[in-house]
Design an enzyme around this catalytic site. Sequence first.
Site, PDB file in Angstrom:
ATOM      1  N   HIS A  84      17.661 -14.385   9.647  1.00  0.00           N
ATOM      2  CA  HIS A  84      17.721 -14.553   8.189  1.00  0.00           C
ATOM      3  C   HIS A  84      16.758 -13.617   7.468  1.00  0.00           C
ATOM      4  CE1 HIS A  84      14.407 -17.666   8.702  1.00  0.00           C
ATOM      5  NE2 HIS A  84      14.021 -17.142   7.550  1.00  0.00           N
ATOM      6  N   ASP A 219      18.173 -17.674  15.720  1.00  0.00           N
ATOM      7  CA  ASP A 219      17.760 -17.011  14.474  1.00  0.00           C
ATOM      8  C   ASP A 219      16.834 -15.831  14.772  1.00  0.00           C
ATOM      9  OD1 ASP A 219      17.184 -16.341  11.898  1.00  0.00           O
ATOM     10  OD2 ASP A 219      16.555 -18.333  11.258  1.00  0.00           O
ATOM     11  N   SER A 648       8.479 -17.379   8.651  1.00  0.00           N
ATOM     12  CA  SER A 648       9.745 -17.005   9.273  1.00  0.00           C
ATOM     13  C   SER A 648       9.574 -15.697  10.036  1.00  0.00           C
ATOM     14  CB  SER A 648      10.829 -16.826   8.206  1.00  0.00           C
ATOM     15  OG  SER A 648      11.175 -18.060   7.638  1.00  0.00           O
TER      16      SER A 648
END
Length: 713
Positions: A84, A219, A648
């Site tokens: 992402h 991810d 992240s």
Amino acid sequence: MKRRNLLLSAILFPAVMAFAQQYGGMWIPTELNEKEMKDLGMKISAKQIFDPSKPSIKDAVVQFNGGCTAEIISPQGLLLTNHHCGYGQIQKHSSVENDYLSDGFWAKNQNGELPNPGVTVDFIADIKEVTNEVLAGTQNLDAKAAQELISKNLETVKAGFKLESWQKVAIKPMYYGNKYYAYIIETYKDIRLVGAPPQSIGKFGSDTDNWVWPRHTGDFSMFRIYADKDNKPAEYSKDNIPYKPKYFLPVSIKDKQENDFTFVFGFPGRTTEYLPAIAVEKIMTETDPAMISVREVALKTLDEKMRTDAETRIKYASKYASVANYWKKWIGEVEGLKKSDAVSKKKNYEQNLIAKNAQIKPTIDELNRLYTEQAPYNLNKAYYSEVLRNAETLTLANFYYNFVKAVESGKMDAKTAENFKARLAAIYKDYDAVLDAKVTAKLLALYANKTPKQFLPAGFEQYKDENQNLKTIEELSKNSVMTGRGALNGATTYSDLNKVFADQNALVQNLKKDPLMKLFSKLREHYIATTDAKVTSYQQQIDALQKKFMAQQMETDKDRKFFPDANSTLRVTYGQVKGSNPRDAVYYGYQTHIAGIMEKYIPGDYEFDVPKKLIQLYNAKDYGIYKDKTGDVPVNFTATNHTTGGNSGSPALDAYGNLVGLNFDRQWEGTMSDINYDPRFSRNIMVDTKYILFVIDKYADAKWLINEMKIVK
């Protein structure tokens, strides 16, 4: 959607677990809580994590494109971050012919890696505390004079650093301005896309699984840093060569056990761990519920259309996900604050502080007064801001309102006009005026019903009925410049915004007569008159007092080791691999596997479809060296690391500093950790390195990338 959750079972598990870890923490890497880290199992020293004088783990950790984190995992500058985080770059390289979002992308060699103009990575070369220099001379000044002197001191301190041509310095306040730290930053600008799995792996579970455990998401994406022939930063050039890092992370494929030590190294965005009890109470009982209620109405209205119309579902998919993201987070935050008894805990802590230092009582009393008096204005701000953000017709009106003001004040130059057009085009691209008329009608009704009379423009009570609102908005839209003059039949975009902006003065005059603009202007101008200045004035007083309260906490509580709130600077957080017991008789294990992917598999579903090759590998049990003791490949795992947005893509490392996972989310029940970390409920979610390497090796046949890495077996 029918699917089985993995490891959701009612088993015997204590409701409250004993944790050595108490406060979590996002620690400045030059000021680590080394004793607690070693008590929890760390085997390396703090110097091995951050040492400006010789290679250390910090030389493998970068801020990726100004927001996420990434890490170097090979001696040739190979970068690992979240799918992402790299999504925008993957999307830009995608086309109908080469749909890298759906199919994935894997370069066959370095020549096949794809450049990404504008993408950067930042290394932190050193961190220096500069508190004394920045605060010099401010001790006896009032707040305004002190801030003016601080601004001057900051420029002087910056100018005093001797930097290389490729370096810059940024000075950041910590502890609400009680301390200041300088960061020496080195920015690399030639960053190329190396590989990414299809979104059926990289976004598996999508919106439904967002913030949720158990999770089964791959991810991750891969990039490479390029440098000039001297290994220094350079703009993109075909002559650039792979960057040779000072340090890169070994990648471990050892099995994980519950209670294994882990730490996460990255750039967390924002936390507020030191707020007074009154502030947490207002968030929990007023502002969060207000924002949740607005988004709930918007999401429900969008969902009704998206479920029955495929074109709308595709058009609004990204938008819906964006709105749902923090809606879901805030719900978890409220539940977590209540479950962890955060307000009572804060109140008890404040009383303990007052017992040790009586001077803290007037500070708490004044904070209570300010927050209480600010509350009605802050609540109105929460409703107004969320209505404006989620009713796109009002969002458009706000853009055009700002355009009118800019033209009339002489600030609308060519560049500003182009920015306006670009931002408007982005809204119109996925704007459905008919659907948004329904959203806007409902949100205006919510605002009119929830807002005290003093905050409503004269006559605004007429908007309390959403059905009448819809008729009104549809009628106003027929003659609105913003929706395209009678464009409620679905033609809601301009074919050429350049024509619309060609005569700015004519556009301004049309906008001033526009019925939707008149409605919005009335709403906005009353908000500015009644709320905006009040919120700001109270907040300035609160911020000044919060700085004092922070200093008093640090001076008084000698038993507590303090860390500063996150502010997008480089931090270390640590914890242990653990499952969780979020509710009575519910226990979540700490690890998921490929078998769980197959349990969730729904053929053709945009969230839970599974690539054919992954199914084949699962059926053949072709796992190679990546299976664990269960015989399956671990996919995701949880631990008690204290993370937030910005983490992240952060590396999750073991006791020896080996890469064991890639941080990408938090567990819903612990999202309150931005405000109140509680080790019983706070869990970060990571992609297991075994799964990452399995996908690269077995699924993508990109063994050449595996060969670059140092694998710890």
